[in-house]
Scaffold this motif. Structure first.
Motif, PDB file in Angstrom:
ATOM      1  N   LYS A  56      -2.683  -8.639 -15.555  1.00 29.32           N
ATOM      2  CA  LYS A  56      -3.369  -7.517 -14.906  1.00 29.32           C
ATOM      3  C   LYS A  56      -2.379  -6.498 -14.317  1.00 29.32           C
ATOM      4  O   LYS A  56      -2.530  -5.302 -14.516  1.00 29.32           O
ATOM      5  CB  LYS A  56      -4.311  -8.035 -13.808  1.00 29.32           C
ATOM      6  CG  LYS A  56      -5.294  -9.086 -14.284  1.00 29.32           C
ATOM      7  CD  LYS A  56      -6.178  -9.600 -13.155  1.00 29.32           C
ATOM      8  CE  LYS A  56      -5.440 -10.249 -11.994  1.00 29.32           C
ATOM      9  NZ  LYS A  56      -4.770 -11.526 -12.311  1.00 29.32           N
ATOM     10  N   SER A  57      -1.380  -6.996 -13.599  1.00 28.39           N
ATOM     11  CA  SER A  57      -0.398  -6.078 -12.999  1.00 28.39           C
ATOM     12  C   SER A  57       0.419  -5.393 -14.086  1.00 28.39           C
ATOM     13  O   SER A  57       0.713  -4.201 -13.993  1.00 28.39           O
ATOM     14  CB  SER A  57       0.545  -6.837 -12.053  1.00 28.39           C
ATOM     15  OG  SER A  57      -0.174  -7.294 -10.937  1.00 28.39           O
ATOM     16  N   THR A  58       0.777  -6.128 -15.105  1.00 25.67           N
ATOM     17  CA  THR A  58       1.548  -5.534 -16.205  1.00 25.67           C
ATOM     18  C   THR A  58       0.736  -4.429 -16.867  1.00 25.67           C
ATOM     19  O   THR A  58       1.268  -3.371 -17.204  1.00 25.67           O
ATOM     20  CB  THR A  58       1.927  -6.622 -17.234  1.00 25.67           C
ATOM     21  OG1 THR A  58       2.602  -7.679 -16.549  1.00 25.67           O
ATOM     22  CG2 THR A  58       2.834  -6.064 -18.315  1.00 25.67           C
ATOM     23  N   PHE A 176      -5.496   0.625  -8.738  1.00 23.08           N
ATOM     24  CA  PHE A 176      -5.327  -0.223  -7.552  1.00 23.08           C
ATOM     25  C   PHE A 176      -4.996  -1.628  -8.029  1.00 23.08           C
ATOM     26  O   PHE A 176      -5.770  -2.221  -8.779  1.00 23.08           O
ATOM     27  CB  PHE A 176      -6.637  -0.289  -6.751  1.00 23.08           C
ATOM     28  CG  PHE A 176      -7.045   1.017  -6.124  1.00 23.08           C
ATOM     29  CD1 PHE A 176      -6.717   1.302  -4.810  1.00 23.08           C
ATOM     30  CD2 PHE A 176      -7.783   1.940  -6.836  1.00 23.08           C
ATOM     31  CE1 PHE A 176      -7.113   2.499  -4.214  1.00 23.08           C
ATOM     32  CE2 PHE A 176      -8.180   3.136  -6.245  1.00 23.08           C
ATOM     33  CZ  PHE A 176      -7.844   3.417  -4.923  1.00 23.08           C
ATOM     34  N   ASP A 177      -3.850  -2.153  -7.614  1.00 27.36           N
ATOM     35  CA  ASP A 177      -3.497  -3.514  -8.010  1.00 27.36           C
ATOM     36  C   ASP A 177      -3.617  -4.444  -6.803  1.00 27.36           C
ATOM     37  O   ASP A 177      -2.726  -4.494  -5.968  1.00 27.36           O
ATOM     38  CB  ASP A 177      -2.086  -3.555  -8.604  1.00 27.36           C
ATOM     39  CG  ASP A 177      -1.769  -4.904  -9.235  1.00 27.36           C
ATOM     40  OD1 ASP A 177      -2.667  -5.780  -9.264  1.00 27.36           O
ATOM     41  OD2 ASP A 177      -0.629  -5.086  -9.698  1.00 27.36           O
ATOM     42  N   GLU A 178      -4.698  -5.167  -6.740  1.00 24.76           N
ATOM     43  CA  GLU A 178      -4.994  -6.092  -5.633  1.00 24.76           C
ATOM     44  C   GLU A 178      -4.694  -5.463  -4.269  1.00 24.76           C
ATOM     45  O   GLU A 178      -3.895  -5.998  -3.490  1.00 24.76           O
ATOM     46  CB  GLU A 178      -4.225  -7.404  -5.816  1.00 24.76           C
ATOM     47  CG  GLU A 178      -4.520  -8.034  -7.168  1.00 24.76           C
ATOM     48  CD  GLU A 178      -4.414  -9.556  -7.171  1.00 24.76           C
ATOM     49  OE1 GLU A 178      -4.614 -10.158  -6.107  1.00 24.76           O
ATOM     50  OE2 GLU A 178      -4.169 -10.114  -8.248  1.00 24.76           O
ATOM     51  N   PRO A 179      -5.344  -4.341  -3.978  1.00 26.53           N
ATOM     52  CA  PRO A 179      -4.996  -3.575  -2.772  1.00 26.53           C
ATOM     53  C   PRO A 179      -5.331  -4.278  -1.462  1.00 26.53           C
ATOM     54  O   PRO A 179      -4.815  -3.881  -0.424  1.00 26.53           O
ATOM     55  CB  PRO A 179      -5.837  -2.300  -2.915  1.00 26.53           C
ATOM     56  CG  PRO A 179      -6.994  -2.699  -3.762  1.00 26.53           C
ATOM     57  CD  PRO A 179      -6.443  -3.709  -4.725  1.00 26.53           C
TER      58      PRO A 179
HETATM   59 MG    MG Z   1      -0.922  -9.124 -10.367  1.00 25.46          MG
END
Ligand code: MG
Ligand code: ADP
Length: 256
Positions: A56-58, A176-179
């Motif tokens: 997901k982050s990638t 938004f990455d796990e904000p």
């Molecule tokens: Mg992540």
């Protein structure tokens, strides 16, 4: 009318704002993004959910080229992201990003944190940038903290400043990455509420989060990722009540 590939061309309003086509990415032997195809429409809110390590982050980082891709194509508002250079910097400014860690400049005031980007990257006049920044700080409810340093604010306030800072660049899409994953529980809602109102105002958003309440309230679509693949896509209602894949069922069983 002259058409310019980097500016001035009128985008087709029906075309996806973010488009990933057959995107692949490896970290050594790890195939972290496997033939990802994803279109996000103008004004759409997509929540990306999935187990830790699923990519997901990638995916988020690839969308604004904080991470290179091996092959495939990523386009923002019809313009394919180049690998590097000035054109990349310009397109990257269309993508606002908010991370789990707020990443504010520790030695700059809240106001400076928000106004720096528009001045440095967009060449905005300092007075104009300050005015814009105060408006954005007001919008996220921390205008009364403008002259403080980040460490003097709560985590929830800092994350709202990070949202204002991203908005100051007038992005076309917000990632938004796990904000809220680094926040104390009592601060999660103030950040999610800010995001919900942003969604309601029509911002195009890609949000990695496990906050089901947010997904149900704001998402148009849930994208479930596992092992570098998009396994399932559905409306939040469908996804949470009737997940199709065994992976999604298993994942939801663990978090719900
Ligand atoms: Mg992540
Ligand atoms: P998620 O955000 O879904 O938890 P990530 O995109 O952070 O997943 O990571 C996906 C996989 O890629 C994980 O196995 C992670 O360890 C690996 N990974 C992420 N970044 C790097 C990197 N820079 N170098 C090597 N492996 C990485």
């Amino acid at each position: 009318m002259t058409r310019d590939t980097t500016e001035g061309a009128t985008p087709d309003p029906a075309a996806p704002l973010v488009s990933l086509k057959n995107v692949n990415k490896h970290f050594g032997d790890l195939h972290v993004l496997q033939n990802i195809n994803l279109n996000v429409a103008r004004g759409e809110v997509v929540v990306v959910i999935g187990p830790s390590g699923s990519g997901k982050s990638t995916l988020c980082r690839a969308i604004n080229r904080l991470e290179t891709i091996d092959d495939g194509e990523i386009a923002i508002d019809g313009k394919v992201l180049p690998a590097e250079g000035k054109a990349l910097a310009k397109l990257r400014a269309d993508v606002g990003m908010v991370f789990q860690s707020f990443n504010l400049f520790a030695h700059k005031t809240i106001l400076e944190n928000v106004s720096l980007g528009p001045v440095k990257v967009k060449g905005m006049k300092s007075a104009e940038a300050k005015k814009l920044s105060m408006e954005l700080l007001e919008r996220v409810g921390v205008d009364n903290q403008a002259n403080k340093l980040p460490a003097q604010l709560s985590g929830g306030q800092q994350q709202r400043v990070a949202i204002a800072r991203a908005l100051a660049m007038k992005p076309k899409v917000m990632l938004f990455d796990e904000p809220t994953s680094a926040l104390d529980p009592e601060m999660i809602n103030e950040v999610l509420d800010t995001m919900v109102s942003l969604a309601k105002e029509g911002m195009t958003m890609i949000v990695v989060t496990h906050e089901m309440g947010f997904a149900r309230k704001a998402a148009d679509r849930v994208v479930f990722m596992a092992d570098g693949q998009i396994v399932e896509e559905a409306t939040p209602e469908e996804f949470f009540t009737n997940p199709k894949s065994a992976r999604a069922k298993d994942f939801l069983g663990k978090i719900l």
